[in-house]
Write a protein that holds these residues in place. Structure first.
Motif, PDB file in Angstrom:
ATOM      1  N   HIS A 212      22.640  20.659 -29.968  1.00 59.10           N
ATOM      2  CA  HIS A 212      21.979  19.360 -29.883  1.00 59.10           C
ATOM      3  C   HIS A 212      20.821  19.426 -28.882  1.00 59.10           C
TER       4      HIS A 212
ATOM      5  N   SER B 104      21.812   7.431 -28.708  1.00 60.28           N
ATOM      6  CA  SER B 104      20.692   7.417 -29.657  1.00 60.28           C
ATOM      7  C   SER B 104      20.993   6.544 -30.864  1.00 60.28           C
TER       8      SER B 104
ATOM      9  N   HIS C  70      19.099  11.838 -22.584  1.00 62.33           N
ATOM     10  CA  HIS C  70      19.985  11.682 -23.741  1.00 62.33           C
ATOM     11  C   HIS C  70      20.836  12.932 -23.972  1.00 62.33           C
TER      12      HIS C  70
ATOM     13  N   HIS D 156      16.753  18.903 -29.398  1.00 57.33           N
ATOM     14  CA  HIS D 156      15.903  18.005 -28.619  1.00 57.33           C
ATOM     15  C   HIS D 156      14.820  18.765 -27.859  1.00 57.33           C
TER      16      HIS D 156
END
Ligand code: FE
Ligand code: FE
Ligand code: FE
Ligand code: FE
Lengths: 424, 424, 424, 424
Positions: free
Chosen positions: C142, C81, C51, C146
């Motif tokens: 980001h 997502s 992702h 994660h």
């Protein structure tokens, strides 16, 4: 002709008698009680009163009287229970939101339909068509089934209210007989026949009469009592998975079952909720309000088994239909026995007896045509057969071939246990 | 002293007046209606009548009158709503199974408690303790809140019945005024104060008065109308995730929302269910029965935003409390405006206005001591503030500082939208 | 120009450094571990790896390189997502069924996208457009988010396996410092400012800097420790509704919470599961893996409260960002303190600190345009703000203005408690 | 003696041959695939490999070899499926979280247990006790059942991945035969016998052989084909409640069934997902992946019915066991017929055939003693019998008396339809 005329009169009388029992049973309720639906399985009392009426209106008046004007066209939606071929219907689990029509209006609806049916019958005079007679008969059998449900559902609803209301005051105790000890009766098997044949009413699911092979077997003389069931509880029955079907054990754990529905253990012993309020548990009464899973586990724990429905019917077929029915107004299983000479006692009334037979169609059976074909046939999956009627069943409703059926986890019916055993 | 005596008399009169409104509102129901709970969020009318009575019995009679004998000791279990520190209580979602006590008995309970309270007040004479006065006042504010819920819940219950019953017949139409077009009013910000101060009743959640910094902003002169909301619907608002909060979009998809609660689209246009039955939607009335999610999505689609509760209170603080309240007996938002000279219209009454403020405690706030500390404080999470009262709120119940609060997905309250905008 | 060129080089280095940490963190897993999703809130490790890569591919390569050919067009569906405006996506709760693409293929995908990004940056040379730089920066932030989730989710997944696997072997104990006792520091309030301003990266939800009025207050010098939390447990905190928000108490009863997530009580005392396996609970470490409800209840039981996010930021703004971050490779809160001279200790790292502030937008805030506007803004409802980073956060990821947010019942994050108090 | 020795050798060879098939079937998977559980009904491939091994370890090595040291004592918890009398076990629906033990370790476990069993057998030499032989035989039958489930579950898992992975590449098409048209064969009834008798292995649920009365009946020569089933779909079968059991219709509405599992309709016609990937639906293949509800509805729509299990067994008992089994490596029902001379075709292999018989115990049956008594007997409620094996069943696993059973709503088994009819 005179005989036919008599038939109409007898049917009309029968009609009035069955219909008025519903109202008598409901008359002990307050209007606030009439609309309670404490779980999805039960229906509010008012709904039973209206739905049984709609059944006569929809299947007889609308079909057979071309000039009939429906009492309220929306009732087809509100009071259809599950007849898909008739149209859409109000969701079963939401019957409890229908505060309107009011009880007053429902009584008016009943009166309206009663007049319609009686006048229709009268108009036929001595030429009543067979299908109309059959339909009225089905309607009355249907109403009797809902009378039983009315009482069963009121009991459940009231049990959820911490005030534990009484549906009716207890009558003088009927519990005077001593219970005999259960013995096992040998029954000869062979190639036997079960199922309905002959005259009189029967449902499509009781037909046709057909051959079944039965090994010889033993059947208990009496239903299992509360006292016997307590031995199962006290020996740890509800904590030991080895007695239970896999689905039954899952239900025990999920629902946290520890005893039959309506029982409550106090320091002072066991109590049970009844339609006459909560009362001390009588150890000699037939155990009641057990699921199939509990009946099956009890049997396995006992080293016995449940009878098949064929074994049940074969053994009971010749026993007279007597016992503790709704007419006794006890609304509860009792100790007292009917004076039948059969060694098998309490075959009828008191408690429905779970059998080990899943509910399936008989060989070569034919469901009714049209919407009434949905009455029984479409439920022939995932249900177990019960036999014999209960203390809230009408005596005139029961036959040796009568098949009742419920899912294996249901407990709010007046359901009990009779054991069987292989002949070794 | 004479003044104190007067205070007791005024309190007694206030008590009688508020209490009797509950009975007036319930008098339009049939007993069957009194027990309906069509979803877990609503309570049956009878429960509201009993619970508000229990509140006086439990928090005043039992605490302040040592010789008071409870009407029925089980009512502490049945009619406690959520006061954990008082003891266990009947599950909220199962209030609809309580057909007993009957309406008749509940009215008797109300009479019994009323006599208790009035005689207690009388006994104090001119020396009524401050805490008792405060408790009676809280009890009456509480009853007013439940009067609003009574109407709100009846509306929801009736809407679930396909017969769509009328709670009351529509009065002569009040819809004669022309709605003015909404404009945006500039409001000066700065270091302002919000929250209750001074004399008179307020809830703990409105206190203390405290400083808040506000940038200057614009506020809509009117609540959003049905017509404006229909533009949102017709432009695809319910199909476009970009307008919605993530939780809001999940609710739209799960609940299949396509319009406000109670609306129904026909070939003939939009209809809405009201306490006077289903009627054609009036495009100029304030939109009502929207969730916070819908209010927020509508605002984003409009290129505007919702006001914070501080912005709302700051702008409305000096506007007289007039408007369409329960006293108008319209039970529905109307077009007609009160004749306030403020450029901001309909600040009070008609519809509760969602704000963008989560419901939290004010700086340095102190909840009430004891069980009544549970009244407001324990709900300060996952709820949004609404302001201004509605057409089913008592006029005497509302203050500029009054904070109502509901979860963001609730729609059965009389909740609407007023937009705000940054000053660029 | 030379400076700009340097900027690209620095960005490329930063890119490589952040991206390679993901691979390093995942390298300790077996392929079988890469696909576990033990509850809907967590994602499988492999999904995180894919992702974050998709994020660069979709928002940069596809937008900025017209000749870019997607690695696999189905990845837009598999690895989006929640960006509704980009198109439909694989349901979040079903990420655990995606055994393909295999880990090998995902690593190939990462390599492919890395080459694409680095070559794009190189092509810009000294003229890198501001929006591209911003997008790369967002992509890296980001990825850092994660990376934290990767560790957090692995911990949860492993905790559900009775074998209690270790993610990594414990390093030498860092637990040598003595924990100082917590004291309360007075903080001056007034009309202060919070929110991001200046240069460097920040998320849209941290902007704009804006005025807030704060009454002066006290803030605890240290986060709450396991030992302090055990006092709450042992005094009956989880059995007493009076400490809890209503929703919190409902969660306690429904989820049967008796202690923080990952704790286990044995005859031998408390143990906790960590990324280095199960270990004996150290009473002096900051308590971790509590929900907002537990943090709030602990504070109320302590006679204190949680700080608002404005109070938190105002107090911490000038403290250097040092502490126990993911770089320490402890993957667990520790006792040891950084040697900051501030009287407030452990402001950053170790555990995220729950604040009493619901997550809402700042006054006059503007979300990013386009799909990235969904990054933060659409979650601004039903969530609470946490501040300060944790032992699994990258040090370079944290700012004083950084706002993390989760629902009040979530416990699998490394979330702890710091208390505050009104100045009386 | 020589013969006995031979028996041990044959058993050892049989053991090796059955066990190695599991590994061959799993060898086509990647490690990431080995841990997927896309719905609670399926188990991850790795779990099947470990559980079947545990079965030998627990019921043979631990019971019969006093010096046996368990490979890992926690495996009793992890890999017990449902044997309550053995102890608690990992919840079925959470098998997908067990990333450890790794595949590598599971293969090592298999090797360890294989060595244990083979050495145990060897040690017995020519005196292998009957119960050990029986236990090994049960273990192998059990492993064959799980081999079928392994394939069935992989198919389901892969079907949930939008990438639609192939388990194995399609072999050369076997679809060269023309399908004969289905005809109805008259079968004589009477007092017949069904159930296992004689030598060789059978499960307890197949015993004892017993008498059943059958009216004469007709049985279809072939299973229903995809083409025939499409007629049902296209005539509105899934929209018309009159064909369906009540529970079946509820499932159709709740699950939004419109066709068998794995089918997909495109503009270009019907496709179906197989273990060799998605392929165009072949109209002449037996329909597969239908629930009992769909089989029953199709039969009613056809004016026919499903056979009872007694009718099925009576008709098939003398047909040789040939057909499309797992050994064909087609992993999908085919058109090609075996060259049996019976007018009834495809009795075995291709698809399991739903019967109208609920799964109950045979008269006078005795479940195995001990924990293995749980193998079959406790599932005898709410399940329907299927007969004949499928394309993923081992040929050596099937007998005419073999009873498979699943709940009426299950569709992920390779289950199809053969029709029957009353003889009028
Ligand atoms: Fe009925
Ligand atoms: Fe209340
Ligand atoms: Fe992301
Ligand atoms: Fe198994």
């Amino acid at each position: 002709m005179a005989i036919e005329h008599l038939a109409v009169e007898r049917l009309s009388e029968h009609y009035k008698s069955v219909r008025s029992l519903s109202e008598k049973l409901a008359s002990r309720l307050q209007n606030e009680d009439s609309i309670i639906q404490a779980m999805p399985d039960v229906s509010p009392p008012k709904w039973h009163l209206a739905h049984t009426t709609w059944f006569f209106e929809r299947f007889i008046l609308k079909e057979k009287n071309p000039s009939y004007v429906p009492y309220n066209p929306q009732f087809d939606y509100l009071f259809n229970s599950y007849y898909e071929t008739i149209g859409s219907y109000h969701p079963r689990h939401s019957r409890g939101v229908l505060s309107r029509p009011s009880m007053e209006e429902v009584y008016d609806y009943r009166k309206h339909v009663n007049e319609g049916i009686l006048s229709l019958l009268k108009d036929y005079g001595d030429h009543i068509p067979e299908d109309v007679e059959e339909l009225v008969e089905i309607g009355l059998q249907h109403e009797q089934q809902h009378q039983e449900l009315l009482l069963t559902d009121i009991k459940y609803n009231f049990s959820c209210n911490p005030l534990l209301p009484e549906y009716v005051e207890a009558t003088l105790s009927l519990q005077t007989d001593l219970r005999s000890l259960s013995t096992y009766i040998n029954i000869d098997g062979g190639l036997v026949e079960i199922g309905f044949t002959g005259t009189g009413f029967s449902f499509d699911n009781e037909r046709p009469r057909h051959k079944v092979w039965l090994d010889s077997y033993k059947l208990a003389s009496h239903p299992v009592t509360n006292g016997e069931y307590i031995s199962f509880i006290e020996s740890g029955g509800y904590e030991q998975p080895e007695h239970w079907l896999s689905d039954g054990w899952a239900a025990v754990k999920k629902e946290k079952w520890k005893h039959p529905l309506y029982w409550r253990k106090t320091e002072d012993g066991w109590y049970t909720f009844t339609l006459t309020g909560e009362k001390r548990l009588n150890l000699d009464e037939p155990v009641c309000h057990v699921s199939f899973y509990e009946a099956d586990a009890f049997a396995r724990w006992s080293g016995k088994r449940l009878p098949t429905e064929a074994e049940w019917e074969h053994a009971m077929a010749s026993i007279p239909i007597e016992g503790n029915f709704v007419e006794s107004e006890a609304y509860h299983p009792v100790i007292r026995e009917s004076h039948t000479r059969s060694p098998i006692k309490k075959a009828y009334g008191d408690v429905w007896e779970w059998t080990s037979s899943p509910y399936t169609s008989y060989p070569q059976s034919k469901p009714l045509e049209g919407a009434l074909g949905e009455y029984n046939a479409k439920f022939m999956c995932n249900q177990m057969v019960l036999r014999g009627g209960s203390c809230v069943t009408s005596q005139s409703h029961i036959r040796p071939t009568y098949r009742n059926f419920f899912q294996a986890d249901k407990r709010w019916q007046f359901s009990g246990i009779r054991l069987a055993e292989d002949l070794s």
